[in-house]
Motif scaffolding. Structure first.
Motif, PDB file in Angstrom:
ATOM      1  N   TRP A 172      70.237 -27.144 -63.046  1.00  0.00           N
ATOM      2  CA  TRP A 172      71.237 -27.982 -63.713  1.00  0.00           C
ATOM      3  C   TRP A 172      71.630 -27.407 -65.071  1.00  0.00           C
ATOM      4  CZ3 TRP A 172      70.374 -30.283 -68.475  1.00  0.00           C
ATOM      5  CH2 TRP A 172      69.050 -30.287 -68.935  1.00  0.00           C
ATOM      6  N   LEU A 173      70.627 -26.887 -65.822  1.00  0.00           N
ATOM      7  CA  LEU A 173      70.922 -26.298 -67.113  1.00  0.00           C
ATOM      8  C   LEU A 173      71.629 -24.951 -66.945  1.00  0.00           C
ATOM      9  CD1 LEU A 173      70.710 -26.533 -70.156  1.00  0.00           C
ATOM     10  CD2 LEU A 173      68.433 -25.503 -70.056  1.00  0.00           C
ATOM     11  N   GLU A 174      71.282 -24.236 -65.901  1.00  0.00           N
ATOM     12  CA  GLU A 174      71.972 -22.980 -65.618  1.00  0.00           C
ATOM     13  C   GLU A 174      73.450 -23.229 -65.336  1.00  0.00           C
ATOM     14  OE1 GLU A 174      71.623 -19.108 -62.611  1.00  0.00           O
ATOM     15  OE2 GLU A 174      70.180 -20.755 -62.488  1.00  0.00           O
ATOM     16  N   GLY A 175      73.742 -24.304 -64.605  1.00  0.00           N
ATOM     17  CA  GLY A 175      75.132 -24.640 -64.312  1.00  0.00           C
ATOM     18  C   GLY A 175      75.910 -24.992 -65.569  1.00  0.00           C
ATOM     19  N   ILE A 176      75.282 -25.770 -66.457  1.00  0.00           N
ATOM     20  CA  ILE A 176      75.936 -26.130 -67.720  1.00  0.00           C
ATOM     21  C   ILE A 176      76.202 -24.885 -68.554  1.00  0.00           C
ATOM     22  CG2 ILE A 176      75.639 -27.360 -69.903  1.00  0.00           C
ATOM     23  CD1 ILE A 176      74.072 -29.480 -68.409  1.00  0.00           C
ATOM     24  N   MET A 177      75.237 -23.963 -68.574  1.00  0.00           N
ATOM     25  CA  MET A 177      75.406 -22.739 -69.349  1.00  0.00           C
ATOM     26  C   MET A 177      76.507 -21.859 -68.760  1.00  0.00           C
ATOM     27  SD  MET A 177      74.261 -21.335 -72.129  1.00  0.00           S
ATOM     28  CE  MET A 177      72.588 -21.912 -72.447  1.00  0.00           C
ATOM     29  N   HIS A 178      76.616 -21.839 -67.427  1.00  0.00           N
ATOM     30  CA  HIS A 178      77.712 -21.092 -66.804  1.00  0.00           C
ATOM     31  C   HIS A 178      79.061 -21.652 -67.265  1.00  0.00           C
ATOM     32  CE1 HIS A 178      76.204 -18.036 -64.136  1.00  0.00           C
ATOM     33  NE2 HIS A 178      75.349 -18.849 -63.559  1.00  0.00           N
ATOM     34  N   ALA A 179      79.172 -22.971 -67.308  1.00  0.00           N
ATOM     35  CA  ALA A 179      80.431 -23.594 -67.742  1.00  0.00           C
ATOM     36  C   ALA A 179      80.743 -23.238 -69.187  1.00  0.00           C
ATOM     37  CB  ALA A 179      80.341 -25.113 -67.568  1.00  0.00           C
ATOM     38  N   ALA A 180      79.720 -23.318 -70.061  1.00  0.00           N
ATOM     39  CA  ALA A 180      79.932 -22.979 -71.468  1.00  0.00           C
ATOM     40  C   ALA A 180      80.292 -21.502 -71.627  1.00  0.00           C
ATOM     41  CB  ALA A 180      78.673 -23.292 -72.277  1.00  0.00           C
ATOM     42  N   ALA A 181      79.683 -20.647 -70.801  1.00  0.00           N
ATOM     43  CA  ALA A 181      79.955 -19.214 -70.879  1.00  0.00           C
ATOM     44  C   ALA A 181      81.402 -18.894 -70.525  1.00  0.00           C
ATOM     45  CB  ALA A 181      79.011 -18.447 -69.951  1.00  0.00           C
ATOM     46  N   LEU A 182      82.020 -19.716 -69.692  1.00  0.00           N
ATOM     47  CA  LEU A 182      83.425 -19.509 -69.342  1.00  0.00           C
ATOM     48  C   LEU A 182      84.359 -20.174 -70.350  1.00  0.00           C
ATOM     49  CD1 LEU A 182      83.255 -20.013 -65.467  1.00  0.00           C
ATOM     50  CD2 LEU A 182      83.324 -17.858 -66.735  1.00  0.00           C
ATOM     51  N   VAL A 183      83.920 -21.296 -70.931  1.00  0.00           N
ATOM     52  CA  VAL A 183      84.751 -22.008 -71.915  1.00  0.00           C
ATOM     53  C   VAL A 183      84.809 -21.250 -73.230  1.00  0.00           C
ATOM     54  CG1 VAL A 183      84.857 -24.063 -73.373  1.00  0.00           C
ATOM     55  CG2 VAL A 183      84.447 -24.296 -70.930  1.00  0.00           C
ATOM     56  N   SER A 184      83.675 -20.707 -73.681  1.00  0.00           N
ATOM     57  CA  SER A 184      83.591 -20.092 -75.001  1.00  0.00           C
ATOM     58  C   SER A 184      84.592 -18.950 -75.201  1.00  0.00           C
ATOM     59  CB  SER A 184      82.163 -19.591 -75.265  1.00  0.00           C
ATOM     60  OG  SER A 184      82.090 -18.874 -76.467  1.00  0.00           O
ATOM     61  N   PRO A 185      84.612 -17.927 -74.326  1.00  0.00           N
ATOM     62  CA  PRO A 185      85.567 -16.839 -74.581  1.00  0.00           C
ATOM     63  C   PRO A 185      87.019 -17.254 -74.462  1.00  0.00           C
ATOM     64  CG  PRO A 185      84.454 -16.514 -72.481  1.00  0.00           C
ATOM     65  CD  PRO A 185      83.754 -17.631 -73.169  1.00  0.00           C
ATOM     66  N   ILE A 186      87.307 -18.238 -73.591  1.00  0.00           N
ATOM     67  CA  ILE A 186      88.689 -18.715 -73.471  1.00  0.00           C
ATOM     68  C   ILE A 186      89.115 -19.423 -74.753  1.00  0.00           C
ATOM     69  CG2 ILE A 186      90.177 -20.372 -72.290  1.00  0.00           C
ATOM     70  CD1 ILE A 186      89.717 -17.817 -70.745  1.00  0.00           C
ATOM     71  N   ALA A 187      88.231 -20.265 -75.294  1.00  0.00           N
ATOM     72  CA  ALA A 187      88.548 -20.974 -76.535  1.00  0.00           C
ATOM     73  C   ALA A 187      88.753 -19.988 -77.674  1.00  0.00           C
ATOM     74  CB  ALA A 187      87.426 -21.955 -76.870  1.00  0.00           C
ATOM     75  N   LEU A 188      87.867 -18.995 -77.770  1.00  0.00           N
ATOM     76  CA  LEU A 188      87.972 -18.014 -78.843  1.00  0.00           C
ATOM     77  C   LEU A 188      89.184 -17.111 -78.656  1.00  0.00           C
ATOM     78  CD1 LEU A 188      84.196 -17.101 -79.156  1.00  0.00           C
ATOM     79  CD2 LEU A 188      85.564 -18.363 -80.801  1.00  0.00           C
ATOM     80  N   PHE A 189      89.508 -16.770 -77.410  1.00  0.00           N
ATOM     81  CA  PHE A 189      90.692 -15.936 -77.169  1.00  0.00           C
ATOM     82  C   PHE A 189      91.966 -16.678 -77.562  1.00  0.00           C
ATOM     83  CE2 PHE A 189      94.103 -14.523 -74.203  1.00  0.00           C
ATOM     84  CZ  PHE A 189      94.320 -13.276 -74.774  1.00  0.00           C
ATOM     85  N   THR A 190      92.009 -17.972 -77.274  1.00  0.00           N
ATOM     86  CA  THR A 190      93.182 -18.759 -77.649  1.00  0.00           C
ATOM     87  C   THR A 190      93.394 -18.738 -79.154  1.00  0.00           C
ATOM     88  OG1 THR A 190      92.770 -20.214 -75.763  1.00  0.00           O
ATOM     89  CG2 THR A 190      94.269 -21.021 -77.447  1.00  0.00           C
ATOM     90  N   ALA A 191      92.299 -18.908 -79.909  1.00  0.00           N
ATOM     91  CA  ALA A 191      92.401 -18.876 -81.369  1.00  0.00           C
ATOM     92  C   ALA A 191      92.754 -17.481 -81.866  1.00  0.00           C
ATOM     93  CB  ALA A 191      91.084 -19.332 -81.984  1.00  0.00           C
ATOM     94  N   ALA A 192      92.107 -16.450 -81.293  1.00  0.00           N
ATOM     95  CA  ALA A 192      92.372 -15.077 -81.722  1.00  0.00           C
ATOM     96  C   ALA A 192      93.794 -14.657 -81.384  1.00  0.00           C
ATOM     97  CB  ALA A 192      91.367 -14.127 -81.067  1.00  0.00           C
ATOM     98  N   LEU A 193      94.304 -15.126 -80.246  1.00  0.00           N
ATOM     99  CA  LEU A 193      95.672 -14.803 -79.844  1.00  0.00           C
ATOM    100  C   LEU A 193      96.675 -15.373 -80.836  1.00  0.00           C
ATOM    101  CD1 LEU A 193      97.702 -13.717 -77.760  1.00  0.00           C
ATOM    102  CD2 LEU A 193      97.466 -15.879 -76.526  1.00  0.00           C
ATOM    103  N   LEU A 194      96.450 -16.601 -81.260  1.00  0.00           N
ATOM    104  CA  LEU A 194      97.334 -17.206 -82.255  1.00  0.00           C
ATOM    105  C   LEU A 194      97.337 -16.399 -83.549  1.00  0.00           C
ATOM    106  CD1 LEU A 194      96.488 -20.985 -81.798  1.00  0.00           C
ATOM    107  CD2 LEU A 194      98.685 -19.907 -81.331  1.00  0.00           C
ATOM    108  N   ALA A 195      96.135 -15.994 -84.005  1.00  0.00           N
ATOM    109  CA  ALA A 195      96.031 -15.285 -85.278  1.00  0.00           C
ATOM    110  C   ALA A 195      96.644 -13.895 -85.197  1.00  0.00           C
ATOM    111  CB  ALA A 195      94.564 -15.198 -85.696  1.00  0.00           C
TER     112      ALA A 195
END
Length: 447
Positions: free
Chosen positions: A273-296
Motif C-alpha cells: 500500500w505504501l509502495e503504491g502511494i510512493m509510485h503515485a507521488a513519484a509521478l506527481v512530483s516531476p509533473i508538478a515541478l516541470f509545470t513550474a519550471a516550464l512557466l519560469a
C-alpha cells in the motif's frame, strides 16, 4: 505573503522531495552520501539563501537577481546573468520529464509491462517528449498548476516520505538495523565520489535565489526572510536526510540505489500500500515541478526579447489564450533536444550553468555593499566584509571543485566520451552569452 506561506514556497522552489536523490548512494556509498546531504546545506544552500535574504527585500522589484547583478556590475553582467539563468532553467526543466519517464517505466516493469535493452532508452525519450508536448500545449492554453496549488503539491510529495520515515523509524526502534555499512564504495576514491555525487546534491539544494521574484509580496521581509530560510533549510534537509537514513537501513545494497527505487524502498518499509502511494507521488512530483519550471523558463526569453536582446517574435502573445506561445514552443524544442540525456548528465550540466550565474549574484552582494551603502536593507548579513567573502567563497569553491572533478574524470577515463561531451556543451553554453551580447550590444535598449 505570510512567513508560513514563504516557507512552503521555499520548499517548492528548492525541493521536490527526495526524488532524484537515489543515484547519489549508488555513485558514492551510504556514508559519503549522508555526509554530502548534511554538509551541502551549510556550504552551498545557506550562503545562497543569505544573499537572497539581504538583496530581495532591499531591491523588491520584478526581475530579482537579474536586477541585482545589473545594478552592481553593469548591463553586460546583467545580460550574462539573465542568459545563463535561462540556460540552466532550460536544463532544469528538462530533468523533470526525464525523471517522470524513469519512474513510469520502473512502474511498468514491476507490472510486467516493461521493456529492456536499447528499446528502453528510446521508450523513455519518447515518454519525455510526450510529457513536454502535452504540458507545453496546456501552458500555451494558459493552464497554470502553480501558485495556489504549490502547498498542495508540497504536501502530496512530503506525505508518502513522512509515512515511510515514521513506519521505518518505529521498526528500526523495535529491531535495530545498521544504517551505514560502508562509507565509500569499494575501489572508489574521494575525488571519484565527488565527481559522481556532488552535482546531484548541489542540484537538490539549488533555487534559493528564485525567492527574490516575490519580494514585493512578502509581509515584513526583514523578519520573514530569515525565518523562512531557517525553517525552509531545515525542512529541505530533513526531507532528504531522514528518508535516506531509513532507506539505507532497509535497502543497504548501494548498487540497487538508482532512479526509481523509492517505491521499492517504501514497499520494503510499509508494504504494497505504501509502495503504491510512493509510485503515485513519484509521478506527481516531476509533473508538478516541470509545470513550474516550464512557466519560469519560457518567460525568460519573453522578457529578454522585450528588452531587445532576442528577436521580437518571442514577445508574440497568443491571440486567444494571451500566453507567449512562441517563447514556449522555442523552450519546448530545446527540452526535446536535451531529453535524450541521462538524469546524471542533465544534473551536472544544470548545476554548472547555475554556478556561473550564482558567481555573479554572490559578487553583486559584496559590490552593492560598497556601491550603494545607503540602500535600505531590512535584513543585513552581519559580520562585515569577512563574512561576505565567506558567503561568496563557499559556493564558488564548490562549483570549482565540481568542474575540477569533471576534468579529472575526463583525464582519467579518456575513453568515456560522455564527460568530454559535457565539458564541451557547458563551454558552448557559457560562451554563448558573451557572443550573443556582442551581436546585440549596439541596440539602443541596452543603453
Amino acid at each position: 505573503m505570510t512567513g508560513g506561506m514563504l516557507v512552503m514556497t521555499v520548499f517548492c522552489c528548492v525541493s521536490g522531495g527526495p526524488f532524484g536523490l537515489e543515484p547519489l548512494i549508488g555513485a558514492t556509498g551510504g556514508g559519503f552520501a549522508l555526509l554530502l546531504i548534511l554538509l551541502i546545506p551549510l556550504l552551498w544552500a545557506l550562503p545562497d539563501s543569505l544573499t537572497t535574504a539581504e538583496l530581495a527585500p532591499a531591491i523588491p522589484v520584478e526581475g530579482g537577481y537579474i536586477v541585482w547583478v545589473r545594478r552592481a556590475l553593469g548591463p553586460f553582467a546583467g545580460f550574462l546573468n539573465a542568459w545563463w539563468s535561462w540556460m540552466y532553467s532550460l536544463l532544469d526543466a528538462t530533468i523533470y520529464p526525464v525523471l517522470f519517464s524513469t519512474y513510469l517505466w520502473a512502474l511498468l516493469k514491476q507490472l510486467g509491462l516493461g521493456i529492456d535493452g536499447n528499446l528502453l532508452g528510446a521508450a523513455r525519450w519518447l515518454t519525455s517528449i510526450a510529457v513536454i508536448a502535452i504540458f507545453s500545449f496546456l501552458n500555451i492554453r494558459g493552464t497554470k498548476l502553480v501558485g495556489r496549488t504549490s502547498s498542495v503539491f508540497a504536501w502530496l510529495i512530503i506525505l508518502p516520505f513522512a509515512l515511510m520515515v515514521g513506519i521505518g523509524l518505529v521498526k528500526m526502534g523495535v529491531q535495530p538495523r545498521p544504517i551505514i555499512r560502508e562509507f565509500l564504495l569499494p575501489n572508489l576514491s574521494p575525488m571519484q565520489a565527488i565527481s559522481g555525487g556532488l552535482a546531484i546534491v548541489l542540484w537538490n539544494y539549488l533555487g534559493w535565489d528564485s525567492l527574490s521574484t516575490i519580494a514585493e509580496e512578502v509581509e515584513e521581509p526583514q523578519k520573514a526572510y530569515p525565518r523562512a530560510i531557517f525553517w525552509g533549510l531545515g525542512l529541505v534537509t530533513a526531507v532528504y536526510a531522514l528518508p535516506t537514513i531509513v532507506g539505507l537501513a532497509f535497502l543497504p545494497e548501494a548498487a540497487k540505489w538508482e532512479e526509481g527505487v523509492w517505491p521499492t524502498i517504501a514497499g520494503l518499509v510499509g508494504g504494497p500500500w505504501l509502495e503504491g502511494i510512493m509510485h503515485a507521488a513519484a509521478l506527481v512530483s516531476p509533473i508538478a515541478l516541470f509545470t513550474a519550471a516550464l512557466l519560469a523558463s519560457s518567460r525568460i526569453p519573453f522578457v529578454l526579447s522585450d528588452e531587445g536582446y532576442l528577436p521580437r517574435q518571442l514577445q508574440e502573445v497568443h491571440p486567444r489564450f494571451g500566453t507567449p506561445w512562441i517563447a514556449i514552443l522555442v523552450c519546448s524544442i530545446v527540452y526535446a533536444l536535451f531529453a535524450f540525456q541521462s538524469f546524471q548528465n542533465l544534473v551536472e550540466l544544470n548545476v554548472i550553468m547555475y554556478c556561473a550565474a550564482l558567481v555573479l549574484e554572490s559578487l553583486s552582494l559584496i559590490v552593492l555593499r560598497y556601491k550603494e551603502p545607503s540602500l535600505p536593507r531590512p535584513f543585513k548579513i552581519p559580520g562585515g566584509l569577512p563574512v561576505l567573502l565567506i558567503v561568496f567563497a563557499l559556493p564558488v569553491s564548490l562549483a570549482g571543485l565540481l568542474v575540477y572533478a569533471m576534468i579529472e574524470e575526463a583525464r582519467a577515463n579518456p575513453e568515456q566520451g560522455v564527460v568530454r561531451l559535457q565539458i564541451a556543451v557547458v563551454s558552448v553554453l557559457i560562451l554563448s552569452g558573451p557572443i550573443v551580447y556582442w551581436f546585440v550590444k549596439e541596440r539602443p535598449s541596452l543603453e
